[in-house]
Design a protein around this motif. Structure first.
Motif, PDB file in Angstrom:
ATOM      1  N   ASP A 111       0.844  -1.228   0.024  1.00 18.01           N
ATOM      2  CA  ASP A 111       0.057   0.035   0.079  1.00 18.01           C
ATOM      3  C   ASP A 111       0.604   1.204  -0.074  1.00 18.01           C
ATOM      4  N   LYS A 168      -2.745   4.164   0.730  1.00 16.15           N
ATOM      5  CA  LYS A 168      -3.330   4.054   1.959  1.00 16.15           C
ATOM      6  C   LYS A 168      -4.421   4.900   2.309  1.00 16.15           C
ATOM      7  N   GLU A 169      -4.538   6.020   1.482  1.00 16.37           N
ATOM      8  CA  GLU A 169      -5.791   6.812   1.584  1.00 16.37           C
ATOM      9  C   GLU A 169      -7.051   6.300   0.776  1.00 16.37           C
ATOM     10  N   LEU A 226      -9.291   4.291   1.677  1.00 16.95           N
ATOM     11  CA  LEU A 226     -10.281   4.542   2.742  1.00 16.95           C
ATOM     12  C   LEU A 226     -11.158   5.343   2.617  1.00 16.95           C
ATOM     13  N   ASP A 227     -10.614   6.713   2.309  1.00 16.80           N
ATOM     14  CA  ASP A 227     -11.320   7.937   2.332  1.00 16.80           C
ATOM     15  C   ASP A 227     -12.058   8.350   0.884  1.00 16.80           C
ATOM     16  N   ASN A 270     -18.853   4.895   1.013  1.00 16.91           N
ATOM     17  CA  ASN A 270     -19.540   3.826   1.816  1.00 16.91           C
ATOM     18  C   ASN A 270     -20.192   2.776   1.565  1.00 16.91           C
ATOM     19  N   ILE A 325      -6.238  -3.188   4.959  1.00 16.76           N
ATOM     20  CA  ILE A 325      -7.433  -2.149   4.299  1.00 16.76           C
ATOM     21  C   ILE A 325      -8.424  -2.955   3.965  1.00 16.76           C
ATOM     22  N   GLN A 379     -10.492  -2.776   6.878  1.00 17.22           N
ATOM     23  CA  GLN A 379     -10.961  -1.303   7.168  1.00 17.22           C
ATOM     24  C   GLN A 379     -12.116  -0.986   6.298  1.00 17.22           C
ATOM     25  N   LEU A 380     -12.073  -1.497   5.002  1.00 20.08           N
ATOM     26  CA  LEU A 380     -13.131  -0.988   4.073  1.00 20.08           C
ATOM     27  C   LEU A 380     -14.376  -1.673   4.422  1.00 20.08           C
ATOM     28  N   LYS A 381     -14.396  -3.038   4.915  1.00 20.19           N
ATOM     29  CA  LYS A 381     -15.565  -3.670   5.261  1.00 20.19           C
ATOM     30  C   LYS A 381     -16.050  -2.912   6.651  1.00 20.19           C
ATOM     31  N   THR A 382     -15.278  -2.510   7.527  1.00 21.96           N
ATOM     32  CA  THR A 382     -15.899  -2.081   8.708  1.00 21.96           C
ATOM     33  C   THR A 382     -16.518  -0.563   8.349  1.00 21.96           C
ATOM     34  N   LYS A 383     -16.005  -0.020   7.296  1.00 26.77           N
ATOM     35  CA  LYS A 383     -16.593   1.494   6.897  1.00 26.77           C
ATOM     36  C   LYS A 383     -17.861   1.094   6.150  1.00 26.77           C
TER      37      LYS A 383
END
Length: 400
Positions: free
Chosen positions: A29, A47-48, A50-51, A55, A207, A210-214
Motif C-alpha cells: 500500500d 493508504k488513503e 479508505l477515504d 461507503n 485495508i 477497514q473497508l468492510k468496517t466502513k
C-alpha cells in the motif's frame, strides 16, 4: 484500413523504459493512487483509499491465483527448453481438476526453443532423488505437452516444486524470491492464472478489513488471467484483433449482490470488470435463448439483437437458469473485447494500474473514461507514477 474511430495509433503514448516498475515496492500500500472523479484528477497514496471509496460501494475482487507456470527442461546436449503452461487439456480442461491430476496430464503450452525439441525426445526434470517429471511433445502444431511422473503427487505440487513465477515479459528479468509472494494478491484462492490481476496487488488484509468496517461491501469473482493478456495488437484497425479467451467462475451471491447494490459497483482490475460485463452479456443471451452456453464472444456487446436488455432482466435470466439447473455456481469463458464505444452495464468505477501503450487494456480504459484517458496518463507520467504490473494504480469514477 482503419477508420479514425478504430485506429490503434490514437491509443499510443510514449512510455520510457525507466517508468516501468521492475520490482514491487517494500509495502503493497505504499503505491501512489491517481483519483479520477467526475473529470477531476487528484494524487493520493493507496493508504488513503479508505477515504476515496464511497461507503455504500460494492467492490468485486478477482480471487484467481497465479501458478508457477514456467518449467525449464534441458536436453542432454545442454539446450534449454522452456515450457509455459497455458491451458489444461487432459484429464480435465478445468484448472482445479487438472491441477489435481496424478501420474500424467496434458497441457497446451508456449514452448521456447521448440525447433530443438524433436518429437521422439522425452525431456526430464529431476526435482529430487525420488521425483522426476518427464515431458513429451504429443502435438507440435497445437503445442500439446504430456507430463508424467511416478508417485502419488498431484500436478499442482509438481508445478509448485519445479515451476517459476510467470513474470510479465516486459520486466526483462528472472524471478526473485519476493515475486513468489508479491506477484500474488492477498485474496488469491483458486489456482489457474498465468498472470496476476495486478490492480489487486495494492490491497492488504488490513485495508480490506477497514473497508468492510466502513461499510464497503466486497465480493469475489474468478477470471483465470491468460498469457493472451500480453498479446500485442498488430492490426492498425484494433477491431480486427484476435481477442484471447479466459475462463471465469461466478456464483449466485455475485448476482444477488449486483441486484442489491445501493452504491457504485467497482471492480478491482480489468479482469474483474471483464468478468462482470461478461456476466451481463451471458444473461442477455440467456434471455433470448435459455439453453445458451456460457461463452461470451468478442463481438457480442456490439450485436444489435442483443441490445436493450436491462441489468436486472439479465441477472434474473441467469438466476432462472441456475434454479432450473439446480446449481449455485457457473463456469464459463469470455473473449469480450471492450473498446471505445462500449456501453458499460455493470461497472460504475474501476481500480486499474497503468497499461502498455496501444494495448487492449488501454482501449478498455479509454472506453471507460473517454478521451480523458490521455489526460490521466499524461498526469501519471508527469507525476512520476510507476507503470505496468508492479506499478502504481488509479481509481476511476467517471460519474463521481
Amino acid at each position: 484500413m482503419a477508420s479514425d474511430s478504430t485506429s490503434l495509433e490514437k491509443y499510443l503514448y510514449e512510455l520510457p523504459e525507466h517508468r516501468i516498475a521492475k520490482h514491487p515496492l517494500a509495502n503493497r500500500d505504499d503505491s501512489k493512487l491517481l483519483l479520477y472523479q467526475a473529470g477531476q484528477i487528484s494524487h493520493q497514496t493507496f493508504k488513503e483509499v479508505l477515504d476515496l471509496v464511497p461507503n455504500n460501494a460494492l467492490l468485486f475482487l478477482n480471487n484467481t491465483k497465479v501458478i508457477a507456470a514456467r518449467l525449464f527442461f534441458h536436453k542432454s546436449t545442454g539446450a534449454q527448453i522452456e515450457v509455459f503452461l497455458t491451458e489444461p487439456i487432459l484429464p480435465h480442461s478445468e484448472f482445479q481438476k487438472a491441477l489435481k491430476a496424478k501420474n500424467k496430464c496434458t497441457w497446451k503450452c508456449m514452448i521456447g526453443n521448440l525447433k530443438k525439441w524433436k518429437d521422439d525426445n522425452v525431456l526430464s526434470l529431476k526435482l529430487n532423488d525420488e521425483l522426476e517429471i518427464k515431458a513429451r511433445l504429443v502435438d507440435r502444431e497445437q503445442n500439446l505437452v504430456e507430463f508424467s511422473w511416478a508417485g502419488n503427487q498431484e500436478f499442482l505440487s509438481i508445478v509448485e516444486a519445479a515451476g517459476h513465477v510467470p513474470l510479465p515479459p516486459y520486466l526483462n528479468r528472472e524471478e526473485e524470491e519476493e515475486d513468489k509472494d508479491r506477484y500474488q494478491t492477498v485474496f488469491s484462492e483458486l489456482e489457474g492464472a498465468v498472470a496476476a490481476p495486478t490492480a489487486g496487488l495494492h490491497f492488504t488484509d488490513d485495508i480490506l478489513d477497514q473497508l468492510k468496517t466502513k461499510g464497503v461491501k466486497q465480493d469475489r469473482v474468478t477470471l483465470h488471467v491468460s498469457a493472451g493478456t500480453f498479446r500485442p495488437i498488430k492490426d492498425a484497425d484494433f477491431k480486427n484483433h484476435d481477442m484471447h479467451n479466459e475462463r471465469i467462475i461466478v456464483n449466485r451471491d455475485n448476482i444477488e449482490n449486483i441486484l442489491a447494490a445501493k452504491g457504485p459497483i467497482i471492480p478491482v482490475g480489468t479482469t474483474a470488470l471483464r468478468t462482470l460485463e461478461s456476466l451481463y452479456w451471458y444473461g442477455v443471451k440467456l434471455s433470448k435463448n435459455n439453453s445458451t452456453k456460457f461463452f461470451v464472444e468478442k463481438n457480442d456487446p456490439y450485436e444489435s439483437h442483443l441490445q436493450d436488455v436491462l441489468l436486472e432482466e439479465s441477472m434474473k435470466a441467469i438466476m432462472t437458469k441456475m434454479d432450473e439447473d439446480k446449481v449455485d455456481e457457473l463456469k464459463g469463458e469470455t473473449e469480450i473485447f471492450i473498446y471505445p464505444g462500449y456501453e458499460f452495464k455493470v461497472a460504475n468505477g474501476l481500480f486499474t494500474n497503468f497499461h502498455m501503450p496501444a494495448s487492449t487494456l488501454v482501449l478498455l480504459v479509454a472506453a471507460f473514461v473517454g478521451d480523458e484517458w490521455q489526460k490521466i496518463y499524461e498526469e501519471a507520467l508527469n507525476n512520476n507514477y510507476r507503470f505496468l504490473s508492479y506499478g502504481d494504480t488509479s481509481l476511476l469514477l467517471p460519474k463521481g
